[in-house]
Design a protein around this motif. Structure first.
Motif, PDB file in Angstrom:
ATOM      1  N   SER A   1      49.026  63.697  48.909  1.00 22.29           N
ATOM      2  CA  SER A   1      48.233  63.301  50.073  1.00 22.29           C
ATOM      3  C   SER A   1      46.730  63.291  49.797  1.00 22.29           C
ATOM      4  CB  SER A   1      48.554  64.254  51.222  1.00 22.29           C
ATOM      5  OG  SER A   1      48.611  65.599  50.735  1.00 22.29           O
ATOM      6  N   VAL A   2      46.328  62.697  48.678  1.00 19.88           N
ATOM      7  CA  VAL A   2      44.887  62.577  48.407  1.00 19.88           C
ATOM      8  C   VAL A   2      44.347  61.449  49.278  1.00 19.88           C
ATOM      9  CG1 VAL A   2      43.142  62.024  46.690  1.00 19.88           C
ATOM     10  CG2 VAL A   2      45.090  63.473  46.069  1.00 19.88           C
TER      11      VAL A   2
ATOM     12  N   ASN B   1      49.041  66.141  38.919  1.00 15.39           N
ATOM     13  CA  ASN B   1      49.567  64.844  39.329  1.00 15.39           C
ATOM     14  C   ASN B   1      49.290  64.623  40.807  1.00 15.39           C
ATOM     15  OD1 ASN B   1      50.760  64.235  36.806  1.00 15.39           O
ATOM     16  ND2 ASN B   1      52.478  65.578  37.317  1.00 15.39           N
ATOM     17  N   VAL B   2      48.786  63.448  41.141  1.00 17.03           N
ATOM     18  CA  VAL B   2      48.501  63.154  42.543  1.00 17.03           C
ATOM     19  C   VAL B   2      48.987  61.754  42.915  1.00 17.03           C
ATOM     20  CG1 VAL B   2      46.394  64.588  42.445  1.00 17.03           C
ATOM     21  CG2 VAL B   2      46.201  62.085  42.275  1.00 17.03           C
ATOM     22  N   LEU B   3      49.152  61.541  44.218  1.00 20.53           N
ATOM     23  CA  LEU B   3      49.338  60.208  44.773  1.00 20.53           C
ATOM     24  C   LEU B   3      48.169  59.942  45.708  1.00 20.53           C
ATOM     25  CD1 LEU B   3      53.141  60.340  45.760  1.00 20.53           C
ATOM     26  CD2 LEU B   3      52.123  59.605  43.590  1.00 20.53           C
TER      27      LEU B   3
ATOM     28  N   LYS C   1      46.307  58.745  61.496  1.00 22.52           N
ATOM     29  CA  LYS C   1      46.879  59.035  60.178  1.00 22.52           C
ATOM     30  C   LYS C   1      45.787  58.972  59.114  1.00 22.52           C
ATOM     31  CE  LYS C   1      51.710  58.513  60.964  1.00 22.52           C
ATOM     32  NZ  LYS C   1      52.314  57.611  61.927  1.00 22.52           N
ATOM     33  N   PHE C   2      45.864  59.895  58.165  1.00 17.58           N
ATOM     34  CA  PHE C   2      44.865  59.965  57.108  1.00 17.58           C
ATOM     35  C   PHE C   2      45.168  58.935  56.028  1.00 17.58           C
ATOM     36  CE2 PHE C   2      44.820  64.314  58.868  1.00 17.58           C
ATOM     37  CZ  PHE C   2      43.458  64.442  59.099  1.00 17.58           C
ATOM     38  N   GLY C   3      44.187  58.677  55.183  1.00 14.53           N
ATOM     39  CA  GLY C   3      44.440  57.851  54.010  1.00 14.53           C
ATOM     40  C   GLY C   3      43.371  56.807  53.787  1.00 14.53           C
ATOM     41  N   PHE C   4      43.398  56.219  52.610  1.00  9.99           N
ATOM     42  CA  PHE C   4      42.482  55.140  52.239  1.00  9.99           C
ATOM     43  C   PHE C   4      42.963  53.830  52.849  1.00  9.99           C
ATOM     44  CE2 PHE C   4      42.243  58.106  48.657  1.00  9.99           C
ATOM     45  CZ  PHE C   4      40.883  58.166  48.398  1.00  9.99           C
TER      46      PHE C   4
ATOM     47  N   ILE D   1      46.755  60.007  38.335  1.00 11.12           N
ATOM     48  CA  ILE D   1      47.176  59.311  39.555  1.00 11.12           C
ATOM     49  C   ILE D   1      48.505  58.607  39.265  1.00 11.12           C
ATOM     50  CG2 ILE D   1      46.576  57.621  41.313  1.00 11.12           C
ATOM     51  CD1 ILE D   1      43.624  58.040  40.620  1.00 11.12           C
ATOM     52  N   CYS D   2      49.567  59.079  39.930  1.00  9.35           N
ATOM     53  CA  CYS D   2      50.927  58.618  39.621  1.00  9.35           C
ATOM     54  C   CYS D   2      51.421  57.529  40.562  1.00  9.35           C
ATOM     55  CB  CYS D   2      51.905  59.781  39.696  1.00  9.35           C
ATOM     56  SG  CYS D   2      51.488  61.166  38.631  1.00  9.35           S
ATOM     57  N   GLY D   3      50.634  57.177  41.592  1.00  7.54           N
ATOM     58  CA  GLY D   3      51.088  56.137  42.505  1.00  7.54           C
ATOM     59  C   GLY D   3      50.529  56.331  43.897  1.00  7.54           C
ATOM     60  N   LEU D   4      51.283  55.841  44.881  1.00  6.64           N
ATOM     61  CA  LEU D   4      50.815  55.783  46.267  1.00  6.64           C
ATOM     62  C   LEU D   4      51.789  56.483  47.217  1.00  6.64           C
ATOM     63  CD1 LEU D   4      49.860  51.966  46.368  1.00  6.64           C
ATOM     64  CD2 LEU D   4      48.317  53.902  45.906  1.00  6.64           C
ATOM     65  N   MET D   5      51.246  57.049  48.275  1.00  6.82           N
ATOM     66  CA  MET D   5      52.048  57.632  49.351  1.00  6.82           C
ATOM     67  C   MET D   5      51.609  56.986  50.657  1.00  6.82           C
ATOM     68  SD  MET D   5      52.065  59.952  52.083  1.00  6.82           S
ATOM     69  CE  MET D   5      51.552  61.657  52.149  1.00  6.82           C
TER      70      MET D   5
END
Ligand SMILES: *Cc1c(COP(=O)(O)O)cnc(C)c1O
Length: 223
Positions: free
Chosen positions: A89-90, A111-113, A124-127, A149-153
């Protein structure tokens, strides 16, 4: 055996043949409920509050893969880094930099998404998709020292309109492809974490690799 173990086995049978991973979302549930899921074979658990995760962790086996899926305040990054396998949840560059600094200081890789905001709700949070595309197009990720960075959530709009849910998930999958076109040198940018109890079938049809399911497994939460 109870509902939790039956549901874990049912979900593994449904998901694993197609290679989709199950993140059992255990927030607000007690360690013995997680234990029942663990005993049925579940190994990835998702928690959304730092203190709750750190309290449960010592009560459970050490081969559990913990994913953090909630909004993370930068002042709690130091407590979390090194304790989880993935931060899904970055939602800001400030948070990303804080995780990178904490991981580097500890000599580990985290590791992050990146969380994408596609839902209609403003809460809702997020880019935003274009913000993320800009981030990767400008190659800013090359400055990261200790984050992978391993992908998207993402979460879809909370609605009964199945076409809206489908278009939310499809736009996340399309964003992943656009990012890979803009930055073909990205390695291991493979994960699409999308789909919850009510919408995971749609998410998988749109290319999800990880579904985050809580209520179907553990029942309703007492907030
Ligand atoms: C709580 C939560 C879930 C699980 O939702 P259910 O509807 O209980 O399956 C999934 N993802 C995130 C980010 C959550 O906070």
């Amino acid at each position: 055996m109870g509902h939790i173990s039956d549901e874990i086995r049912r979900l593994h049978g449904e998901l694993h043949p197609s290679g989709v991973e199950l993140v059992a979302v255990s927030k607000f549930h007690s360690a013995d409920k997680l234990r029942e899921a663990y005993d049925a074979g579940q190994r990835i658990f998702g928690e959304s509050r730092v203190n709750e995760l750190l309290e449960k962790q010592p009560l459970l086996p050490s081969d559990i893969s913990w994913h953090f899926i909630g909004h993370l305040q930068t002042n709690k990054v130091g407590k979390l880094v090194g304790r989880v396998d993935m931060i899904e949840s970055v939602d800001s560059l400030r948070l990303l930099d804080a995780i990178d600094a904490a991981a580097e200081a500890r000599g580990i890789t985290v590791n992050v998404l990146m969380q994408v905001h596609v839902a209609a709700e403003t809460t809702k949070f997020g880019f935003l998709p274009d913000e993320l595309l800009d981030y990767f197009t400008s190659k800013s990720f090359e400055k990261l020292k200790a984050v992978h960075i391993c992908g998207l959530m993402a979460m879809a709009t909370n609605t009964d309109d199945s076409r809206r849910i489908e278009s939310d998930f499809a736009s996340v999958a399309a964003l992943r492809r656009r990012i890979l076109e803009a930055a073909p040198e990205l390695r291991g940018f493979d994960i699409l974490s999308m789909g919850m109890s009510d919408d995971y079938h749609t998410a998988i049809a749109c290319g999800s690799t990880h579904v985050r399911i809580g209520t179907d497994i553990f029942g309703p939460r007492d907030y």
